[in-house]
Design a protein around this motif. Structure first.
Motif, PDB file in Angstrom:
ATOM      1  N   ASP A   1      30.721 159.865  34.742  1.00  0.00           N
ATOM      2  CA  ASP A   1      31.616 160.179  33.626  1.00  0.00           C
ATOM      3  C   ASP A   1      30.669 160.240  32.362  1.00  0.00           C
ATOM      4  N   PHE A   2      29.685 161.024  32.207  1.00  0.00           N
ATOM      5  CA  PHE A   2      29.111 161.251  31.161  1.00  0.00           C
ATOM      6  C   PHE A   2      29.058 162.533  30.475  1.00  0.00           C
ATOM      7  N   GLY A   3      28.990 162.689  28.796  1.00  0.00           N
ATOM      8  CA  GLY A   3      29.233 164.143  28.679  1.00  0.00           C
ATOM      9  C   GLY A   3      28.086 165.056  28.389  1.00  0.00           C
ATOM     10  N   TYR A   4      26.940 164.480  28.134  1.00  0.00           N
ATOM     11  CA  TYR A   4      25.988 165.396  28.076  1.00  0.00           C
ATOM     12  C   TYR A   4      24.817 164.950  29.110  1.00  0.00           C
ATOM     13  N   TRP A   5      24.236 166.361  29.647  1.00  0.00           N
ATOM     14  CA  TRP A   5      23.132 166.112  30.606  1.00  0.00           C
ATOM     15  C   TRP A   5      22.012 167.045  30.310  1.00  0.00           C
ATOM     16  N   GLY A   6      20.989 166.246  30.901  1.00  0.00           N
ATOM     17  CA  GLY A   6      19.587 167.227  30.975  1.00  0.00           C
ATOM     18  C   GLY A   6      19.231 167.912  32.035  1.00  0.00           C
ATOM     19  N   GLN A   7      18.350 168.729  32.146  1.00  0.00           N
ATOM     20  CA  GLN A   7      18.301 169.754  33.351  1.00  0.00           C
ATOM     21  C   GLN A   7      17.583 168.985  34.396  1.00  0.00           C
ATOM     22  N   GLY A   8      17.074 167.722  34.288  1.00  0.00           N
ATOM     23  CA  GLY A   8      16.432 167.313  35.431  1.00  0.00           C
ATOM     24  C   GLY A   8      15.275 167.289  35.409  1.00  0.00           C
ATOM     25  N   THR A   9      14.413 166.195  36.360  1.00  0.00           N
ATOM     26  CA  THR A   9      12.920 166.354  36.624  1.00  0.00           C
ATOM     27  C   THR A   9      12.934 165.853  37.904  1.00  0.00           C
ATOM     28  N   GLN A  10      12.211 166.416  38.770  1.00  0.00           N
ATOM     29  CA  GLN A  10      11.933 166.175  40.090  1.00  0.00           C
ATOM     30  C   GLN A  10      10.959 164.990  40.511  1.00  0.00           C
ATOM     31  N   VAL A  11      11.312 164.054  41.495  1.00  0.00           N
ATOM     32  CA  VAL A  11      10.499 162.815  41.424  1.00  0.00           C
ATOM     33  C   VAL A  11      10.539 162.951  43.175  1.00  0.00           C
ATOM     34  N   THR A  12       9.284 162.863  43.644  1.00  0.00           N
ATOM     35  CA  THR A  12       8.991 162.951  45.209  1.00  0.00           C
ATOM     36  C   THR A  12       8.083 161.872  45.412  1.00  0.00           C
ATOM     37  N   VAL A  13       8.586 161.049  46.406  1.00  0.00           N
ATOM     38  CA  VAL A  13       7.782 159.879  47.035  1.00  0.00           C
ATOM     39  C   VAL A  13       7.586 160.056  48.557  1.00  0.00           C
ATOM     40  N   SER A  14       6.243 160.097  48.821  1.00  0.00           N
ATOM     41  CA  SER A  14       5.651 160.372  50.183  1.00  0.00           C
ATOM     42  C   SER A  14       5.606 159.119  50.651  1.00  0.00           C
ATOM     43  N   SER A  15       5.481 158.983  51.936  1.00  0.00           N
ATOM     44  CA  SER A  15       5.351 157.790  52.866  1.00  0.00           C
ATOM     45  C   SER A  15       4.010 157.783  53.271  1.00  0.00           C
TER      46      SER A  15
END
Length: 126
Positions: A112-126
């Motif tokens: 329940d937050f009013g303002y959002w960014g567009q996001g950034t992808q994080v990928t972690v490989s094993s």
């Protein structure tokens, strides 16, 4: 209000990344700030929050590995992520809410937050 994330990428398990969130039109210290993440096929979940008093909260899954911080002079929020695991793979979102009453983490639990960014992808490989 504009929130712009950066710093995502691909790393191997055990590695580190530092996400940044530059805010404009909103003063970070005026309310709640948080980081959320959403993995494919899963609901968005709260990762960590910081309130205007500097109180921080973390999801159990990231405690001891992730650290939220903010630079009020730069109006920028950060997320230092260490000892990354494949299960940390997700789109990470910065969010803000002008809530003054404390309890930012409880708002994060219900996303329940009013303002959002567009996001950034994080990928972690094993």
């Amino acid at each position: 209000v504009q929130l712009v994330e950066s710093g995502g990428g691909s790393v191997q398990a055990g590695g580190s990344l530092r996400l940044s969130c530059a805010a404009s039109g909103y003063t970070l210290s005026s309310g709640c700030m948080g980081w959320f993440r959403q993995a494919p096929g899963k609901e968005r979940e709260g990762v960590t929050t910081i309130d205007r008093f500097g109180t921080t909260n973390y999801a159990d899954s990231v405690k001891g590995r992730f650290t939220i911080s903010q630079d009020n002079a730069k109006n920028t929020l950060y997320l230092q992520m260490n000892v990354l695991k494949p299960e940390d793979t997700a789109m990470y979102f910065c969010a803000a809410d002008p809530w003054h009453g404390g309890g930012c983490w409880y708002r994060a639990l219900s996303v329940d937050f009013g303002y959002w960014g567009q996001g950034t992808q994080v990928t972690v490989s094993s």
